[in-house]
Design an enzyme around this catalytic site. Sequence first.
Site, mmCIF file in Angstrom:
data_model
loop_
_atom_site.group_PDB
_atom_site.id
_atom_site.type_symbol
_atom_site.label_atom_id
_atom_site.label_comp_id
_atom_site.label_asym_id
_atom_site.label_seq_id
_atom_site.Cartn_x
_atom_site.Cartn_y
_atom_site.Cartn_z
ATOM 1 N N GLY A 20 -2.782 7.281 3.133
ATOM 2 C CA GLY A 20 -2.618 6.813 1.766
ATOM 3 C C GLY A 20 -2.348 7.945 0.796
ATOM 4 O O GLY A 20 -1.504 7.841 -0.097
ATOM 5 N N ARG A 43 8.114 10.334 -6.987
ATOM 6 C CA ARG A 43 6.812 9.908 -7.520
ATOM 7 C C ARG A 43 5.646 10.683 -6.906
ATOM 8 O O ARG A 43 4.507 10.215 -6.912
ATOM 9 C CB ARG A 43 6.604 8.400 -7.333
ATOM 10 C CG ARG A 43 7.543 7.547 -8.164
ATOM 11 C CD ARG A 43 7.383 6.074 -7.867
ATOM 12 N NE ARG A 43 8.227 5.270 -8.732
ATOM 13 C CZ ARG A 43 7.800 4.602 -9.808
ATOM 14 N NH1 ARG A 43 6.520 4.650 -10.131
ATOM 15 N NH2 ARG A 43 8.632 3.893 -10.542
ATOM 16 N N ARG A 87 -1.074 3.694 10.535
ATOM 17 C CA ARG A 87 -1.879 4.061 9.372
ATOM 18 C C ARG A 87 -3.026 4.947 9.826
ATOM 19 O O ARG A 87 -3.737 4.636 10.794
ATOM 20 C CB ARG A 87 -2.413 2.810 8.679
ATOM 21 C CG ARG A 87 -3.517 3.080 7.671
ATOM 22 C CD ARG A 87 -3.716 1.931 6.712
ATOM 23 N NE ARG A 87 -5.072 1.851 6.211
ATOM 24 C CZ ARG A 87 -5.670 2.724 5.412
ATOM 25 N NH1 ARG A 87 -5.014 3.811 5.016
ATOM 26 N NH2 ARG A 87 -6.913 2.540 5.011
ATOM 27 N N VAL A 88 -3.217 6.061 9.145
ATOM 28 C CA VAL A 88 -4.354 6.953 9.391
ATOM 29 C C VAL A 88 -5.100 7.092 8.065
ATOM 30 O O VAL A 88 -4.626 7.715 7.129
ATOM 31 C CB VAL A 88 -3.905 8.328 9.939
ATOM 32 C CG1 VAL A 88 -3.535 8.221 11.399
ATOM 33 C CG2 VAL A 88 -2.734 8.910 9.154
ATOM 34 N N GLY A 89 -6.260 6.468 7.981
ATOM 35 C CA GLY A 89 -6.965 6.453 6.707
ATOM 36 C C GLY A 89 -8.459 6.314 6.882
ATOM 37 O O GLY A 89 -9.001 6.484 7.974
ATOM 38 N N SER A 90 -9.117 5.976 5.795
ATOM 39 C CA SER A 90 -10.574 5.843 5.808
ATOM 40 C C SER A 90 -10.961 4.399 5.539
ATOM 41 O O SER A 90 -10.160 3.589 5.067
ATOM 42 C CB SER A 90 -11.205 6.761 4.757
ATOM 43 O OG SER A 90 -10.720 6.444 3.467
ATOM 44 N N GLU A 162 -17.439 -6.870 -7.496
ATOM 45 C CA GLU A 162 -18.837 -7.298 -7.513
ATOM 46 C C GLU A 162 -19.038 -8.615 -6.767
ATOM 47 O O GLU A 162 -20.137 -8.925 -6.332
ATOM 48 C CB GLU A 162 -19.312 -7.442 -8.960
ATOM 49 C CG GLU A 162 -19.315 -6.117 -9.720
ATOM 50 C CD GLU A 162 -19.754 -6.293 -11.161
ATOM 51 O OE1 GLU A 162 -20.051 -7.442 -11.554
ATOM 52 O OE2 GLU A 162 -19.798 -5.287 -11.888
ATOM 53 N N MET A 179 -7.954 -1.083 2.454
ATOM 54 C CA MET A 179 -7.092 -1.730 1.467
ATOM 55 C C MET A 179 -5.620 -1.881 1.871
ATOM 56 O O MET A 179 -4.809 -2.256 1.033
ATOM 57 C CB MET A 179 -7.163 -0.963 0.139
ATOM 58 C CG MET A 179 -8.547 -0.916 -0.480
ATOM 59 S SD MET A 179 -8.584 -0.141 -2.117
ATOM 60 C CE MET A 179 -7.756 -1.388 -3.106
ATOM 61 N N ASP A 203 -17.852 6.118 4.795
ATOM 62 C CA ASP A 203 -19.106 5.742 4.132
ATOM 63 C C ASP A 203 -19.576 4.407 4.691
ATOM 64 O O ASP A 203 -18.814 3.696 5.347
ATOM 65 C CB ASP A 203 -18.912 5.648 2.621
ATOM 66 C CG ASP A 203 -17.885 4.599 2.240
ATOM 67 O OD1 ASP A 203 -18.294 3.487 1.873
ATOM 68 O OD2 ASP A 203 -16.664 4.882 2.318
#
Length: 232
Positions: A20, A43, A87-90, A162, A179, A203
């Site tokens: 990302g 961008r 995709r390589v992400g968290s 929330e 996401m 996390d």
Amino acid sequence: MSVHINAEKGQIADTVLLPGDPLRAKFIAETYLENVECYNEVRGMYGFTGTYNGKKVSVQGTGMGVPSISIYVNELIQSYDVQNLIRVGSCGAIRNDVKVRDVILAMTSSTDSQMNRVAFGSVDYAPCADFELLNKAYQEAQKNNLPVAVGSVFTADQFYNEDSQIEKLARYGVLGVEMETTALYTLAAKYGKKALSILTVSDHVLTGEETTAEERQTTFHDMIKLALHTVS
């Protein structure tokens, strides 16, 4: 060239890693690839092509969320005929049997995004990973003694929400929250391409545990090496 990517035909490899963060794309290219060429700065969303073990590989930043990754995946496929997208992400873990610093192979993805409701109406389309890529990644992880969790993830449309259904999703077997995966898998299916999300648990949503910057970097290294071994 496309609207958001100013590469010429032939500059982008058949296989593209998709972090990302554009600065993470730069880090991956400079740390893991050889003969690196920057093909995109539009961008500030950097894209690079290099080689890994002699195989041509590209790395393209996508930004955060379904709309942003959709732009880059559409253009990579339609304008540059990319075949394999990883995709390589968290992500954030939402089950007690998934720990911080674990690596997740996303087999499928559910979402609260309206992306597929717009496309399919009342049908709940269930996008999934390419089995060949998923199986190869799992076998590579086993061979290198890298613990991985394989299962479903949840693609959230909001980072701060929330009114979430996290506990219920966890009861239904969802491993983590991120996401982008739903968009990646849906578009890959639409165009007949191969896709996989490999995610580092940064996390834990339930316990509040987080990784330090140093710990994230170590686990991130495992994830990137796994992705590169999967496609090389």
